[in-house]
Design an enzyme around this catalytic site. Structure first.
Site, PDB file in Angstrom:
ATOM      1  N   CYS A 134       0.989  -0.859  -0.100  1.00 23.20           N
ATOM      2  CA  CYS A 134       0.465  -0.133   0.009  1.00 23.20           C
ATOM      3  C   CYS A 134       0.711   1.419  -0.115  1.00 23.20           C
ATOM      4  CB  CYS A 134      -0.718  -0.319   1.192  1.00 23.20           C
ATOM      5  SG  CYS A 134      -1.485   1.298   1.528  1.00 23.20           S
ATOM      6  N   CYS A 137      -0.621   4.139   1.933  1.00 24.94           N
ATOM      7  CA  CYS A 137      -0.535   3.701   3.701  1.00 24.94           C
ATOM      8  C   CYS A 137       0.926   4.477   3.872  1.00 24.94           C
ATOM      9  CB  CYS A 137      -0.772   2.797   3.835  1.00 24.94           C
ATOM     10  SG  CYS A 137      -1.983   1.728   3.332  1.00 24.94           S
ATOM     11  N   ASP A 138       1.917   3.804   2.834  1.00 25.19           N
ATOM     12  CA  ASP A 138       3.342   3.611   3.473  1.00 25.19           C
ATOM     13  C   ASP A 138       4.454   4.728   3.204  1.00 25.19           C
ATOM     14  OD1 ASP A 138       2.956   1.976   5.155  1.00 25.19           O
ATOM     15  OD2 ASP A 138       2.901  -0.123   4.556  1.00 25.19           O
TER      16      ASP A 138
END
Ligand code: NDP
Length: 306
Positions: A134, A137-138
Site C-alpha cells: 500500500c 499508507c506507507d
C-alpha cells in the site's frame, strides 16, 4: 443470543451501500467492519472516476461519507471481525472476534479482496520493514528515497505515480514487455521523469539488513541479473478474494471468488448474498461494488419479505 434480521460483513462501498438500502427498507442491518474499516479505498489516493465528484475525492473521505449516509438511516455499524460462520441451516450462526455469537436471518457478504504478494521468503522477511502492498499508507516513510513498485496494472501505475511525488527514484518492475494499465495511467507513468519502467523483469530476491529493505535483485528476460538499491518495495500485483470464511459453505470459483446466480447477488445458499470484489474478478471498481451492494440489499429484502 442476539438475533439480527440482516447481517452485513464488510465495510467497503459494497457493504456500506447494502447498509444504506437495507436500513432504508427497515431491515435494521448490523454491519461488522472487519480488519480494514472502509475497505481498499482507504488505501488509495484520489478517486477520479466515481460519479458525482467532478473534482475527484479522497478515498478515506468518500468512505466516511458513505458510512455517514448509512448511519443516517439507522444502520448499526460495529467494529469487529467475523471469525466463523455456520451457513448449514437458517438462521445462520456467526462468531465475532472468536467470542460473540450472533444469529442472522440473512447475510450479505462484502468482505472484498486483499493484496497479493510474490511469495518470496525475503519479501515476507521484510514485510513492514520496507515491503508494503500500500503505497498510500506507507509511501510517506520513503520521502526522498528510492523505491520499487511491482506490477503493470492500474494499481501499479497509480502507486508509482504517487510515490514519484514523494520519492527520488521509482522503479516500476513489469514482468511483461507492456503495461496492462489504462492508456491514461500509462501516459502518466511515461510522463513522470523519476519513474523508470523496467519491462520484462522479475524479482528474484528482496535484499536487506537489520534496518530493513536495502535493494532488490531482478532478473531480465535474457537472464541477466540487476541489483537496484531501494528502501521500499511495493507490491501492486492484484488481489485475492477474502473468502476463507466461506470455503466449503458457499460455492466459489477456481480463484476463490463467490459464485452468484448471474444477474443477481444470490449465492449457493439461500439467504446469503454477495456484493463487491468478493464476487467480482472482472470490474473491481468502487462504483460496481456500490451497485452490487444495492443489488444484494434488494435481493435480501425480497428474500425476507417472502
Ligand atoms: P491487475 O490484475 O489489473 O494487474 C496486476 C498486474 O500485476 C499485472 O500487470 C500483472 O502482470 C502483474 N502481476 C501479477 N502477478 C505477478 C507476479 N507474480 N509477478 C509480477 N507481476 C505480477 O490488478 P490491479 O490491482 O492493477 O487492478 C485491478 C482492477 O482495478 C483493474 O480492473 C484495474 O483497472 C482497476 N483499477 C482501477 C483504478 C482506477 O481506475 N483509478 C486504479 C486501480 C485499479 P501481467 O500483466 O503479466 O498479468
Amino acid at each position: 443470543m442476539e438475533t439480527v434480521k440482516t447481517l452485513i460483513i464488510g465495510s467497503g462501498p459494497a457493504g456500506f451501500t447494502a447498509a444504506i438500502y437495507t436500513s432504508r427498507a427497515n431491515l435494521s442491518p448490523v454491519l461488522y467492519e472487519g480488519i480494514e474499516p472502509g475497505g481498499q479505498l482507504t488505501t488509495t489516493t484520489e478517486i477520479e472516476n466515481f460519479p458525482g465528484y467532478p473534482e475527484g475525492v479522497d478515498g478515506n473521505q468518500m468512505m466516511a461519507d458513505i458510512r455517514r449516509q448509512a448511519e443516517r438511516f439507522g444502520a448499526d455499524i460495529r467494529k469487529g471481525n467475523i471469525t466463523h460462520v455456520d451457513l448449514s441451516s437458517r438462521p445462520f450462526r456467526v462468531t465475532v472476534d472468536g467470542e460473540k455469537e450472533i444469529v442472522a436471518e440473512s447475510l450479505i457478504v462484502a468482505t472484498g479482496a486483499s493484496a497479493k504478494y510474490l511469495g518470496l521468503p525475503s519479501e515476507m522477511k521484510y514485510r513492514g520493514q520496507g515491503v508494503s502492498a500500500c503505497a498510500t499508507c506507507d509511501g510517506f516513510f520513503y520521502r526522498k528515497k528510492d523505491v520499487a513498485v511491482v506490477g503493470g496494472g492500474d494499481t501499479a501505475c497509480e502507486e508509482a505515480t504517487y510515490l514519484a511525488s514523494l520519492c527520488r527514484q521509482v522503479y516500476l518492475i513489469v514482468r511483461k514487455p507492456f503495461l496492462r494499465a489504462s492508456k491514461a495511467m500509462q501516459e502518466r507513468v511515461f510522463n513522470t521523469p523519476n519513474i523508470k519502467v523496467m519491462f520484462e523483469h522479475n524479482t528474484v530476491e528482496v535484499l536487506g539488513d537489520e534496518s530493513g529493505v536495502t535493494g532488490a535483485l531482478l532478473r531480465g528476460a535474457d537472464g541477466t541479473e540487476t541489483r537496484i538499491d531501494i528502501a521500499g518495495f511495493f507490491l501492486a500485483i492484484g488481489h485475492h478474494p477474502n473468502t476463507e470464511l466461506f470455503a466449503g459453505q458457499l460455492e466459489l470459483d477456481a480463484e476463490g471468488y463467490i459464485k452468484v446466480e448471474p444477474g443477481t447477488s444470490k449465492t449457493s445458499v439461500e439467504g446469503v448474498f454477495a456484493a463487491g470484489d468478493v464476487k467480482d474478478p472482472h470490474y473491481r471498481q468502487a462504483i460496481t461494488a456500490a451497485g452490487s451492494g444495492c443489488m444484494a440489499a434488494l435481493d435480501c429484502e425480497r428474500f425476507l419479505l417472502r
